[in-house]
Enzyme design. Structure first.
Site, PDB file in Angstrom:
ATOM      1  N   ASP A   1       0.847  -1.201   0.000  1.00  0.00           N
ATOM      2  CA  ASP A   1       0.000   0.000   0.000  1.00  0.00           C
ATOM      3  C   ASP A   1       0.880   1.248   0.000  1.00  0.00           C
ATOM      4  O   ASP A   1       2.035   1.196   0.436  1.00  0.00           O
ATOM      5  CB  ASP A   1      -0.883   0.029   1.252  1.00  0.00           C
TER       6      ASP A   1
HETATM    7  N1  URA Z   1      -1.095  -5.963   4.045  1.00  0.00           N
HETATM    8  C1  URA Z   1      -1.609  -4.718   4.010  1.00  0.00           C
HETATM    9  O1  URA Z   1      -2.658  -4.465   4.586  1.00  0.00           O
HETATM   10  N2  URA Z   1      -0.955  -3.776   3.319  1.00  0.00           N
HETATM   11  C2  URA Z   1       0.206  -3.993   2.677  1.00  0.00           C
HETATM   12  O2  URA Z   1       0.779  -3.069   2.079  1.00  0.00           O
HETATM   13  C3  URA Z   1       0.740  -5.291   2.728  1.00  0.00           C
HETATM   14  C4  URA Z   1       0.069  -6.256   3.407  1.00  0.00           C
END
Ligand code: URA
Length: 239
Positions: free
Chosen positions: A106
């Protein structure tokens, strides 16, 4: 390896279009073994070939395998919408080579991100069958106790998942930090698992993929490195 003309070598190493690469050579911007080469048709064995472009040294690489310590506020998407893309942290040659992230983090998640231009590597690393465990450290919005780790280990139900998802490992580091290991990569998985377990993720960092730790790579945030044979072997070994 079969000899290739210099313009082709430069093009497949990401120095632009064939025409642009020919221009670089003709302008005297490329050297090989200390010699300025101005004939773009001249052929070289690319294996282990060292060259410079604008005095910057490069080694011929059939594929590139990269680890980046991703900072927050960068998007893994090729066409980012709200933040710059992670590719802006890398030399532009890698964009020409179509270097892509292996899976996504993310925009606000930090830590270890692999990138490559080798389709088979990307596919193998991101394929669910590979079961590559990924280790995250989450900063929790609410102080937690062992019951949070227990809930994640037992499995939590996410809205669009038919069966509960369980962490392989969930270890409370202190009341506001938890280490979570998962081997899938579902959308916002760690954040959603924490929310389903009654807490909230305030910050998330990926610290390890398979046997490869971010700490061993010793990269500051925003820094990247090529992965060497040993590191690739660690990633390619069965988890
Ligand atoms: N899980 C998440 O919620 N976000 C990420 O970036 C990676 C794993």
């Amino acid at each position: 390896m079969k000899k290739l003309s210099l313009d082709r070598i430069l093009q497949n190493q990401g120095f632009g279009t064939r025409k642009g690469c020919r221009g670089l050579v003709e302008d005297g911007d490329v050297t090989i073994a200390g010699e300025v080469v101005t004939d773009y048709k001249r052929e070289f064995d690319p294996t282990g070939l060292e060259f410079t472009v604008f005095d910057e040294p490069w080694l011929y690489r059939e594929h590139v395998y990269i680890a980046l310590n991703k900072p927050a506020n960068f998007e893994c998407s090729r066409k980012p919408s709200h933040h710059p893309g992670v590719h802006t942290l890398l030399p532009e040659q890698f964009t020409w080579r179509d270097v892509q992230p292996v899976g996504r983090l993310d925009h606000d998640t930090t830590g270890l991100l692999l990138l490559s231009d080798h389709g088979a590597f990307i596919h193998a690393q991101s394929h669910p069958k590979h079961h590559q465990p990924k280790v995250y450290v989450a900063t929790l919005a609410e102080p937690a106790d062992q019951s949070l780790a227990d809930a994640l280990l037992a499995g939590v139900k996410l809205a669009d998942e038919p069966a509960p998802l369980a962490a392989q490992v969930a270890k409370l580091i202190d009341p506001t930090h938890i280490e979570i290991v998962i081997d899938q990569g579902k959308y916002h998985q760690v954040k959603r698992m924490l929310a389903a377990a009654g807490n909230h993720c305030a910050a998330l960092a990926r610290v390890q993929i398979g046997g490869l730790t971010l700490a061993a790579l010793d990269l500051a945030e925003g820094e990247w490195c090529y992965l060497d044979e040993e590191q690739l072997a660690i990633l390619n070994s069965e988890a």
